[in-house]
Write a protein that holds these residues in place. Structure first.
Motif, mmCIF file in Angstrom:
data_model
loop_
_atom_site.group_PDB
_atom_site.id
_atom_site.type_symbol
_atom_site.label_atom_id
_atom_site.label_comp_id
_atom_site.label_asym_id
_atom_site.label_seq_id
_atom_site.Cartn_x
_atom_site.Cartn_y
_atom_site.Cartn_z
ATOM 1 N N TRP B 22 25.903 -3.851 22.622
ATOM 2 C CA TRP B 22 24.974 -4.329 21.674
ATOM 3 C C TRP B 22 25.739 -6.063 21.201
ATOM 4 C CZ3 TRP B 22 20.915 -3.425 19.371
ATOM 5 C CH2 TRP B 22 20.315 -3.668 19.132
ATOM 6 N N GLY B 23 25.057 -6.499 22.537
ATOM 7 C CA GLY B 23 24.950 -8.178 21.682
ATOM 8 C C GLY B 23 25.089 -8.519 23.326
ATOM 9 N N PRO B 208 24.070 -12.178 17.282
ATOM 10 C CA PRO B 208 25.356 -12.808 17.066
ATOM 11 C C PRO B 208 24.654 -14.079 15.915
ATOM 12 C CG PRO B 208 24.467 -13.498 19.723
ATOM 13 C CD PRO B 208 23.752 -12.754 18.703
ATOM 14 N N THR B 209 23.827 -14.169 15.395
ATOM 15 C CA THR B 209 23.315 -14.399 14.473
ATOM 16 C C THR B 209 24.081 -13.912 12.826
ATOM 17 O OG1 THR B 209 21.336 -13.081 13.604
ATOM 18 C CG2 THR B 209 20.717 -14.960 14.681
ATOM 19 N N SER B 210 25.193 -12.246 13.188
ATOM 20 C CA SER B 210 25.371 -11.858 12.559
ATOM 21 C C SER B 210 26.736 -11.957 12.239
ATOM 22 C CB SER B 210 25.518 -10.453 12.676
ATOM 23 O OG SER B 210 26.741 -10.048 11.638
ATOM 24 N N ARG B 216 33.209 -8.055 14.545
ATOM 25 C CA ARG B 216 32.857 -5.954 15.385
ATOM 26 C C ARG B 216 33.873 -6.587 16.862
ATOM 27 N NH1 ARG B 216 30.623 -2.590 17.248
ATOM 28 N NH2 ARG B 216 29.599 -2.701 19.471
ATOM 29 N N LEU B 217 33.373 -7.423 17.570
ATOM 30 C CA LEU B 217 34.183 -7.592 18.426
ATOM 31 C C LEU B 217 35.084 -8.154 19.058
ATOM 32 C CD1 LEU B 217 31.171 -10.065 20.208
ATOM 33 C CD2 LEU B 217 31.541 -8.167 20.307
ATOM 34 N N ALA B 257 22.030 -9.199 10.407
ATOM 35 C CA ALA B 257 22.035 -10.126 11.499
ATOM 36 C C ALA B 257 20.802 -11.134 10.424
ATOM 37 C CB ALA B 257 21.151 -10.087 12.842
ATOM 38 N N GLN B 258 20.387 -12.458 10.261
ATOM 39 C CA GLN B 258 18.943 -13.014 10.224
ATOM 40 C C GLN B 258 17.561 -13.386 11.680
ATOM 41 O OE1 GLN B 258 20.815 -16.640 9.274
ATOM 42 N NE2 GLN B 258 22.621 -16.141 8.800
#
Lengths: 334, 334
Positions: B22-23, B208-210, B216-217, B257-258
């Motif tokens: 994810w990402g 990455p907007t979260s 998480r990473l 996220a946004q």
């Protein structure tokens, strides 16, 4: 204080937080890890009578929850009430036995802040019955010490901020706008009235076990500022976007705690998604927020409330609704 | 390569990730921000034929999705397939037109990794049709470049780890245990087959907007180690706890996220909670995981699969189920 019987009755509102209280920096003093902002709910009320009477044989607590029969409290409910009574009785230098009688008109322990209304009404009535002289700020501090921290937000009227600087003195609630400031409506979409399986108190304890808790805390100051500004400007979109994000963030912390705690039920998600759909497709301005339980609070302006409530009632997920305008302070009624 | 017609047909499995991708750190090279671990699913298959033929008038792509009629692809599906074909055709120094015919036996774009199976089968077949000589590691790198990164995990058989060091060379998938290692079953509880409203590709962009993405990473390396050990020791509880936490974490990133993205539906939550209830109350060992869609994957051991599948089918939220054992590698069948 005198040794003659004293009785006082107070009514307090539940409140709904736009920015949530989640996690404690000091559980003994019920100091939250972050400030919060809420609205008192004029349709979700607790009325509590405290009678100090030297003739009473012993302390007694009677509860009538959600219109049910009055029952003698025991176990944890009794202990929580008496802990607060003992705190205030000691402060007043009294030794008189007390009788507490309390009734609310909405479901308990289901994420509708029943303990907030209960401990605000209890504290307001007990302070009067014990003839303690305190100002509103001190009253909210004393209410906070009950362990139901958010109860301190039910002390002032209307739109309320609970400040927090990590000290007892600096952690109190204050009105930031009166009830009359903005005809906002909070409609509780009741999807389940069973008591939640993880109490808010336990949820606060678990918050720091989430790897996501520091990220939440770092986001809160900017959101508090957003919500203050939204209330000041009566800007529903600004308020709603911040409130949804903050509720999500609180539930994210719960869902990623160890062990993970899920307060949502399928019906919860139905309501959240319906609200978002109405907004996107029909331009119906309403926003959701959720406390530590399955029920959804839907926030809109008074002009849209009949439409929002009618639509909520049509959802199969919704059992019934409770519409609330901005509520009053915790006040004496007898 | 010669200029004579070449045809190859490959079959590849979808896969379910226990630790999610994810990402992206590089969307051009489809480099993920974290490594991931998955299991190939022997019941969710795509079969793809690539024919290079100088006689063809132009490139053509035909898709038959989930048992439906074969349709000529256009728009984004056509472009995604042709981008991968062009990459491999250029590598092979070929200019021959190609015809691609692909069919899968399970719903597309609903969080069952249909693009993983599709691009693994496409890449395996195309490499053969273009007579490219590559080893499995290079094949998984080429598959990753398709843009469906998780497709690279469908190249090796069984239990697979997609390594990632942030470079093209270091980002490939490898078997960590063969299919025969552990009789694990993944039962897809299909609750909705409508295509999701936010694609995985867009979800990767939003990650990455979260504000919760860094947390998480930072959690992933320890969870990768947990899952490797769980697979090595055939420890379902260890695997399941880590997989549920990782799926929750991926969805938490999406939900914060946004703009916020919610892949769950009420039925999704029903299945998650049923699985947890069966585990707590009936000691039935199964665990859920969810990709970027509403459907729930329920993981258990083969001995418990009939009971788990029967119970899932009884849930009103579940339309049907697909039971999968550990799947094979992306392989030629013609």
């Amino acid at each position: 204080m005198t040794n003659s019987p004293q009785t006082a009755t107070a009514v307090a509102c539940a409140n709904i937080a736009f920015i949530k209280y989640w996690g404690q920096s000091d559980s003994g003093l019920t100091l939250p890890t972050n400030g919060s902002i809420s609205l008192n709910l004029d349709g979700c009320l607790t009325e509590t009578t405290v009678r100090c009477d030297p003739e009473l044989e012993r302390d007694q607590v009677w509860l009538a929850l959600h219109g049910g029969e009055e029952m003698r409290a025991s176990g944890r409910p009794y202990e929580r009430v008496m802990a607060q009574i003992n705190r205030l009785r000691t402060l007043a230098g009294s030794t008189m036995p007390v009788e507490v009688r309390s009734r609310n008109n909405f479901p308990s322990d289901a994420g509708i802040a029943s303990s907030a209304a209960a401990f605000a009404a209890l504290t307001r009535a007990a302070v009067e019955a014990f003839q303690l002289e305190v100002d509103e700020r001190e009253l909210s501090r004393l209410t906070r010490l009950s362990g139901s921290g958010s109860a301190c937000r039910s002390i002032p009227a209307g739109f309320v901020e609970w400040y927090n600087d990590g000290t007892h003195q600096g952690s109190y609630a204050e009105q930031i706008a009166p009830s009359s400031h903005w005809a906002l409506v909070d409609i509780v979409a009741v999807v389940n009235t069973q008591a939640k399986h993880v109490s808010s108190t336990h949820g606060h304890d678990l918050a720091p076990t989430s790897a996501y808790f520091p990220a939440r805390l770092s986001e809160v100051p900017a959101r508090l500022a957003e919500v203050r500004r939204a209330i000041s400007e009566r800007d529903l979109e600004r308020l709603g976007v911040a409130a949804e994000a903050d509720a999500m963030s609180m539930h994210v912390v719960a869902m990623t705690a160890q062990p993970p705690t899920m307060y949502w039920q399928p019906a919860t998600l139905s309501v959240m998604q319906a609200v978002q759909r109405w907004r996107a497709q029909d331009n119906l301005h309403s926003y959701w927020t959720i406390d530590a339980g399955p029920n959804v609070h839907v926030i809109c302006e008074a002009k849209d409330a009949p439409e929002v409530e009618a639509r909520l009632c049509e959802l199969s997920a919704v059992q019934w609704t409770i519409a609330n305008g901005p509520g009053h302070e915790a006040r004496l009624v007898g």
